[in-house]
Structure formats: C-alpha cells, structure tokens
Enzyme design. Structure first.
Site, PDB file in Angstrom:
ATOM      1  N   HIS A 174      -2.031  -5.500 -10.234  1.00 30.86           N
ATOM      2  CA  HIS A 174      -2.785  -4.409 -10.857  1.00 30.86           C
ATOM      3  C   HIS A 174      -3.021  -4.701 -12.324  1.00 30.86           C
ATOM      4  CE1 HIS A 174      -2.615  -1.192  -7.736  1.00 30.86           C
ATOM      5  NE2 HIS A 174      -1.592  -1.925  -7.314  1.00 30.86           N
ATOM      6  N   GLU A 177     -10.005  -0.562  -5.804  1.00 26.91           N
ATOM      7  CA  GLU A 177      -8.982  -1.236  -5.018  1.00 26.91           C
ATOM      8  C   GLU A 177      -9.475  -2.585  -4.529  1.00 26.91           C
ATOM      9  OE1 GLU A 177      -5.813   0.041  -1.509  1.00 26.91           O
ATOM     10  OE2 GLU A 177      -7.171   1.521  -2.386  1.00 26.91           O
ATOM     11  N   CYS A 234      -4.717   5.787  -4.528  1.00 27.98           N
ATOM     12  CA  CYS A 234      -4.078   4.469  -4.404  1.00 27.98           C
ATOM     13  C   CYS A 234      -2.638   4.630  -4.847  1.00 27.98           C
ATOM     14  CB  CYS A 234      -4.804   3.432  -5.261  1.00 27.98           C
ATOM     15  SG  CYS A 234      -4.061   1.794  -5.197  1.00 27.98           S
ATOM     16  N   GLY A 274      -1.501   1.886  -7.118  1.00 24.71           N
ATOM     17  CA  GLY A 274      -2.195   2.079  -8.385  1.00 24.71           C
ATOM     18  C   GLY A 274      -1.540   3.157  -9.225  1.00 24.71           C
ATOM     19  N   CYS A 297       0.870  -1.180   0.000  1.00 25.58           N
ATOM     20  CA  CYS A 297       0.000   0.000   0.000  1.00 25.58           C
ATOM     21  C   CYS A 297       0.898   1.219   0.000  1.00 25.58           C
ATOM     22  CB  CYS A 297      -0.925   0.006   1.213  1.00 25.58           C
ATOM     23  SG  CYS A 297      -2.053   1.436   1.223  1.00 25.58           S
TER      24      CYS A 297
END
Length: 268
Positions: free
Chosen positions: A150, A199, A208, A211, A73
């Site tokens: 992702h 997410e 994110c 991301g 994260c």
C-alpha cells in the site's frame, strides 16, 4: 463440475466465497476473471477460495477481477471468519491471521505491518514513511505492507483528487514491482480518517480492509491521529487499533447475502 458458493460482502466490498476444504475446486486466472465478471459471471470485487491447511483452520486464496492473486484482503477475511467461527486461524499468502467473532462484529488480527522498502516492496531504497515522489496532486505518501503493498497519501479535508485517473498510474508505476494499492486519506478528527482506495487489480472500491489498516498505521506513524482509529470508507466504518511494535487489529461487520451453485466449466 458444479460448485457451491457464498455471496458475501464487507461494507459493500463483495466476494464470491468457495469453500473447497472437503471438495477441491481448481481455479486459474481465466476462471477467476469469469466468475468475477459482473455481466457474464457471478460478479464480485474478489473471488475467495477456502482450502484445507496444515496447522490452521483453513487457508484463503484471493483473486482480483483481472485474474491476479492478492496477498491479503481484510474485508474478505471477516467474511471467511464468519463462515469458520470464533477463534479461527487462517493462512493467507500475506501471513497467518486470527479472528474473533463478537456479536455482529468480527475482529481480525492482521499481523505486523512491514515498513522496510524491500518488504513493501519498492524497486529501490527510499524512506517509506515519506516517499519523495509524486503523481499529479499526490505526493510524499507513506508506503508499507500489511500482507499486501500500500501507499497512502494524506490530503486536505476539502481536497479533490481524481483517484480514478491517478490510481492506475500509481498502481503500475515502475517504483512498485508488484504493483500497489493506493489510498487517499483525509484526517477528520483526532482518531478519525476518511479514506478512498484504488485497489490493485480491482480499481475503485466501496471498502478496502487492508487499505484501512494501512491508512491508520500510516497516520499513527506520522503522528496525525491517536488510536484506535475510525476509518470511514464509502461503504461504512472500520475500527483499526495499532501501536508501534504490535499487530494490527481490524474490527468491522461482514454480511452473508445468499448461497448458490454454478458450473465451473461455464467460466473456463
């Protein structure tokens, strides 16, 4: 058992952070769901547990609101770095990251992206640069791992995408055995991207960090932008710097909102 916590956020992506390096706190999926609950718990996008680590300043574990654990994260990494200080080395399930605190901004070395289909992972071999499948208006995404999985779709700047509907369909598709984070990116300049993210385990979010890293790397690989890349999310901007063969460097703010205490038994 009572525990102390920090409420923090990175660009509106908010966290409950528990520093358990000196006094261990036992968290399971049910407790995580209870703490993350915005009506009956403390409320957050993710629960972060800081633990002692061998060879690093700390280890970080990450729980989503559905009780699942995440491998990385980015926004939480900056928050943890704010607590640990400049130069901190942090072990995560997705690999070791390092931090540099530069005034109001925190830069995280997120490590090397991974592109092989088994590293994402996908259920079977596909070209991860241009995944030849689609869902609704989204297709031919770029899949990669930046410590967590992702897939990034590039759409026209004025395209309207119902990510609230398509996000969960893609996240839970059988192509992704560990589920996946879903990004919809719009290139807005030679070094600029606008990004929305569904997410994994959390849903739509204001920001994110992983991301943003994934979208910037995917855009550079597809020769859509030149780095460093400014990624604009609903909560604000992150700067992502990556060239092939190097680590991803993410720079952005972190905010400490308040500290508090709670009874762990209230969330069991």
């Amino acid at each position: 058992m009572r525990f102390a916590f920090h409420k923090m956020h990175g660009l509106g992506n908010d966290f409950v952070v528990i520093d358990a390096r000196s006094a261990p706190v036992v968290i399971d999926a049910g407790v995580a769901r209870g703490i993350c609950d915005r009506r009956q718990g403390i409320g957050c996008d993710q629960l972060i547990l800081i633990e002692a680590a061998d060879g690093a300043d700390a280890a970080m574990r990450i729980w989503n609101p559905d009780g699942s654990e995440a491998g990385a994260c980015g926004n939480a990494s900056r928050c943890v770095a704010m607590l640990l200080g400049d130069g901190a080395a942090i072990d995560t399930p997705g690999g070791r990251i390092t931090a540099r605190v530069a005034g109001d901004l925190i830069e995280i070395d997120m490590g090397l992206p991974r592109f092989h289909w088994e590293a994402v992972p996908l259920a079977y071999p596909l070209d991860t640069l241009d995944v030849p499948v689609g869902w609704g208006d989204l297709g031919h995404g770029t899949a990669l791992s930046v410590g967590n999985p992702h897939i990034v779709f590039f759409v026209a700047e004025d395209a309207e995408v119902d990510l609230a509907t398509l996000g969960p369909l893609i996240e839970h598709d059988a192509l992704f055995p560990e589920r996946i984070n879903v990004g919809v990116a719009r290139v807005t300049g030679s070094s600029a991207i606008r990004l929305d993210v569904w997410e994994r385990g959390a849903g739509l979010t204001r920001a994110c960090g992983t991301g943003a890293c994934a979208a910037a790397v995917a855009a550079v690989r597809r020769r859509l932008v030149n780095g460093p890349v400014t990624v604009t999310l609903p909560g604000g901007d992150l700067e992502i710097d990556w060239t092939p063969g190097t680590s991803i460097r993410m720079r952005g703010p972190a905010t400490h909102v308040f500290t508090g205490e709670a009874d762990l038994g209230a969330f069991a």
